[in-house]
Design an enzyme around this catalytic site. Structure first.
Site, mmCIF file in Angstrom:
data_model
loop_
_atom_site.group_PDB
_atom_site.id
_atom_site.type_symbol
_atom_site.label_atom_id
_atom_site.label_comp_id
_atom_site.label_asym_id
_atom_site.label_seq_id
_atom_site.Cartn_x
_atom_site.Cartn_y
_atom_site.Cartn_z
ATOM 1 N N ARG A 118 -10.671 7.247 3.794
ATOM 2 C CA ARG A 118 -10.754 6.976 1.777
ATOM 3 C C ARG A 118 -12.034 6.542 1.568
ATOM 4 O O ARG A 118 -11.949 5.432 0.783
ATOM 5 C CB ARG A 118 -9.983 5.689 3.377
ATOM 6 C CG ARG A 118 -8.782 5.990 3.172
ATOM 7 C CD ARG A 118 -7.662 5.023 3.483
ATOM 8 N NE ARG A 118 -6.641 4.942 4.962
ATOM 9 C CZ ARG A 118 -5.319 5.389 4.671
ATOM 10 N NH1 ARG A 118 -5.145 6.608 3.942
ATOM 11 N NH2 ARG A 118 -4.591 5.590 5.325
ATOM 12 N N LYS B 32 -11.890 -4.810 1.009
ATOM 13 C CA LYS B 32 -11.402 -3.931 2.309
ATOM 14 C C LYS B 32 -12.849 -2.530 3.254
ATOM 15 O O LYS B 32 -12.696 -2.313 1.817
ATOM 16 C CB LYS B 32 -10.695 -3.426 2.340
ATOM 17 C CG LYS B 32 -9.565 -2.479 3.355
ATOM 18 C CD LYS B 32 -8.183 -2.499 3.308
ATOM 19 C CE LYS B 32 -7.639 -1.050 4.040
ATOM 20 N NZ LYS B 32 -6.579 -1.516 4.181
ATOM 21 N N LYS C 36 -12.198 -7.776 5.956
ATOM 22 C CA LYS C 36 -11.892 -6.748 6.676
ATOM 23 C C LYS C 36 -11.948 -5.697 6.192
ATOM 24 O O LYS C 36 -12.721 -4.562 6.087
ATOM 25 C CB LYS C 36 -9.975 -6.166 6.275
ATOM 26 C CG LYS C 36 -9.883 -5.481 6.784
ATOM 27 C CD LYS C 36 -8.195 -5.223 6.372
ATOM 28 C CE LYS C 36 -7.537 -3.531 7.765
ATOM 29 N NZ LYS C 36 -6.588 -3.013 6.842
ATOM 30 N N TYR D 193 -3.455 -9.109 16.023
ATOM 31 C CA TYR D 193 -2.904 -8.648 17.213
ATOM 32 C C TYR D 193 -2.912 -9.204 17.828
ATOM 33 O O TYR D 193 -1.864 -9.569 18.995
ATOM 34 C CB TYR D 193 -2.681 -6.780 17.380
ATOM 35 C CG TYR D 193 -3.134 -6.545 15.826
ATOM 36 C CD1 TYR D 193 -1.652 -5.881 15.926
ATOM 37 C CD2 TYR D 193 -4.124 -6.162 15.551
ATOM 38 C CE1 TYR D 193 -1.695 -5.030 14.217
ATOM 39 C CE2 TYR D 193 -4.276 -5.234 14.394
ATOM 40 C CZ TYR D 193 -3.278 -4.786 13.587
ATOM 41 O OH TYR D 193 -2.938 -4.237 12.518
ATOM 42 N N CYS E 271 0.099 4.225 2.033
ATOM 43 C CA CYS E 271 -0.867 4.936 3.142
ATOM 44 C C CYS E 271 0.569 5.451 3.497
ATOM 45 O O CYS E 271 0.944 6.374 3.652
ATOM 46 C CB CYS E 271 -1.493 5.144 3.337
ATOM 47 S SG CYS E 271 -1.614 3.191 4.375
ATOM 48 N N SER F 47 -7.371 -3.128 14.453
ATOM 49 C CA SER F 47 -6.955 -2.391 15.213
ATOM 50 C C SER F 47 -7.494 -1.809 16.814
ATOM 51 O O SER F 47 -7.189 -2.437 17.640
ATOM 52 C CB SER F 47 -5.421 -1.922 14.832
ATOM 53 O OG SER F 47 -5.851 -0.830 14.155
ATOM 54 N N ARG G 244 -2.965 3.355 12.167
ATOM 55 C CA ARG G 244 -2.856 4.544 12.118
ATOM 56 C C ARG G 244 -2.210 5.434 12.406
ATOM 57 O O ARG G 244 -0.350 6.235 12.108
ATOM 58 C CB ARG G 244 -4.005 5.359 10.731
ATOM 59 C CG ARG G 244 -4.495 4.889 10.213
ATOM 60 C CD ARG G 244 -5.722 5.970 10.097
ATOM 61 N NE ARG G 244 -6.217 4.915 8.641
ATOM 62 C CZ ARG G 244 -8.421 5.015 7.827
ATOM 63 N NH1 ARG G 244 -8.768 6.223 8.264
ATOM 64 N NH2 ARG G 244 -8.471 4.288 7.475
ATOM 65 N N CYS H 100 0.906 -1.453 -0.014
ATOM 66 C CA CYS H 100 -0.165 -0.307 0.056
ATOM 67 C C CYS H 100 1.073 1.136 -0.341
ATOM 68 O O CYS H 100 2.504 1.080 0.361
ATOM 69 C CB CYS H 100 -0.744 -0.611 1.244
ATOM 70 S SG CYS H 100 -2.073 1.161 1.142
ATOM 71 N N CYS I 207 -4.020 6.361 -0.390
ATOM 72 C CA CYS I 207 -3.236 4.908 -0.120
ATOM 73 C C CYS I 207 -2.658 4.443 -2.208
ATOM 74 O O CYS I 207 -2.458 3.617 -1.845
ATOM 75 C CB CYS I 207 -3.788 3.862 -0.441
ATOM 76 S SG CYS I 207 -4.336 3.678 1.376
ATOM 77 N N GLU J 100 -15.934 -8.028 -5.798
ATOM 78 C CA GLU J 100 -14.622 -7.825 -5.201
ATOM 79 C C GLU J 100 -14.256 -8.976 -5.253
ATOM 80 O O GLU J 100 -12.612 -9.544 -5.638
ATOM 81 C CB GLU J 100 -14.279 -6.693 -4.241
ATOM 82 C CG GLU J 100 -15.036 -5.471 -4.156
ATOM 83 C CD GLU J 100 -13.567 -4.998 -4.682
ATOM 84 O OE1 GLU J 100 -12.953 -5.238 -4.966
ATOM 85 O OE2 GLU J 100 -14.410 -3.601 -4.631
#
Ligand code: PBG
Length: 323
Positions: free
Chosen positions: A217, A195, A248, A313, A122, A274, A205, A120, A130, A233
């Site tokens: 975005r 996404k 996501k 995570y 970004c 996150s 971020r 990406c 992005c 998609e």
């Protein structure tokens, strides 16, 4: 007639019985651990909004991959925070940037580890979008070339799987073509196919220093209200050559995960992002929830919905809990 002939509680009487009839199981092999990589050496920087997550310099990222492997987590995905940024995200294809250095380091210290790299712009653009800007618009086709160059640089460094997260149209085909041209026909593509433009990316971020400097975005990431569009998609990305696809975020999109599972045969990943992680940590720290129990329940729900793989995570702690 059901009760009293059928008593569902018979099979819930003990942990042994429950585990005999359990339909979904979690394994450290299901997890892909995200690693944030910064330039430098011997650096480990905690991310304030994501307790338990650190940003690593490439040398320590390699050590972390070894620790993860010991716990059974064999996949990592790398996100880079470059030393410099510009309008075109030029450092995204730097062979000496943090991501490429970390790929080489991980591969030399832990060759069994599957190294995935996020593709990406970004993190690499000074405006935080992005792709390449044309006025205030992200120009789709201009961006494809830059993404393809980023992917080739990562493949040269030794990445096993390229994971584009930019949401430009046609990027899977562009990346596949560029990889094949450079003789990386065995490098796989995991596409962030569905996404969504989500509020759950906030802590990421902060960690990746990738907040857009203006706007949002929504002109390239998907509208959270749509599910049929996700299937389009996904079909398009598989057609373009994606080996695996992703939905996501995960937790608010388990219906999309289920629909994706029913519509495609390629391995399906979901990204436990996150913000989902931060909410669990915050509530756990306040003593409002049983953090371990809630985390394992959340991860189980993602597999139950149909995910084969989970980017999370929680990978390291959950692997330790499952041992
Ligand atoms: C974009 C990218 C993002 C995430 C992964 N890749 C952020 C965004 O789209 O703004 C978010 C992941 C997370 O929140 O954990 N390169």
């Amino acid at each position: 007639m059901s009760y009293p002939r059928h008593r569902y509680r018979r099979l819930r009487r003990s942990e042994s019985l429950r585990s005999l009839v359990r339909e979904t199981s979690l394994s450290p092999r299901d997890f892909i651990a995200p690693l944030f990589v910064v330039p430098g050496e011997n650096l480990r920087q905690p991310v304030p909004s994501m307790p338990g997550v650190d940003r690593f310099s490439p040398d320590l990222a390699a050590k972390e991959a070894v620790e993860l492997k010991k716990l059974g987590v064999l996949s990592v995905i790398l996100f880079g925070i470059p030393a410099t940024k510009d309008a075109r995200g030029s450092t995204s294809a730097d062979p000496d940037g943090p991501v490429c250095r970390a790929v080489r380091g991980i591969k030399s210290e832990s060759k069994e580890t599957i190294v995935m790299t996020d593709v990406c712009l970004c993190e690499y653009t000074d405006h935080g979008h992005c792709g390449i800007l044309d006025g205030e618009n992200v120009h789709n086709d201009e961006t494809l070339k830059v993404l393809a160059a980023e992917a080739v640089a990562q493949a040269k460094a030794g990445a096993d799987v390229i994971a584009p997260s930019d949401m430009m149209d046609g990027r899977v085909a562009a990346i596949r073509e560029a990889l094949d041209k450079e003789r990386f026909e065995d490098v796989a593509i995991l596409s962030y196919a569905a996404k969504y433009a989500s509020g759950f990316y906030g802590p990421f971020r902060e960690a990746a220093e990738s907040t857009p400097s203006f706007g949002d975005r929504r002109s390239y990431q998907m509208d959270p209200a749509n599910v049929r569009e996700a299937l389009k998609e996904i079909a398009a990305d598989v057609e373009e050559g994606a080996d695996m696809v992703m939905v996501k975020p995960a937790l608010s999109y388990l219906d999309v995960v289920r629909a994706a599972k029913e519509s495609t045969n390629v391995p399906l990943a979901t990204y436990n992002v996150s913000g989902e992680y931060a909410m669990v940590k915050a509530a756990g720290r306040n003593g409002w929830i049983d953090e371990k129990r809630v985390t394992l329940e959340i991860l189980t729900s993602m597999k139950r919905a149909g995910a084969d793989l989970i980017l999370t995570y929680h990978a390291k702690e959950a692997a330790a809990w499952l041992a």
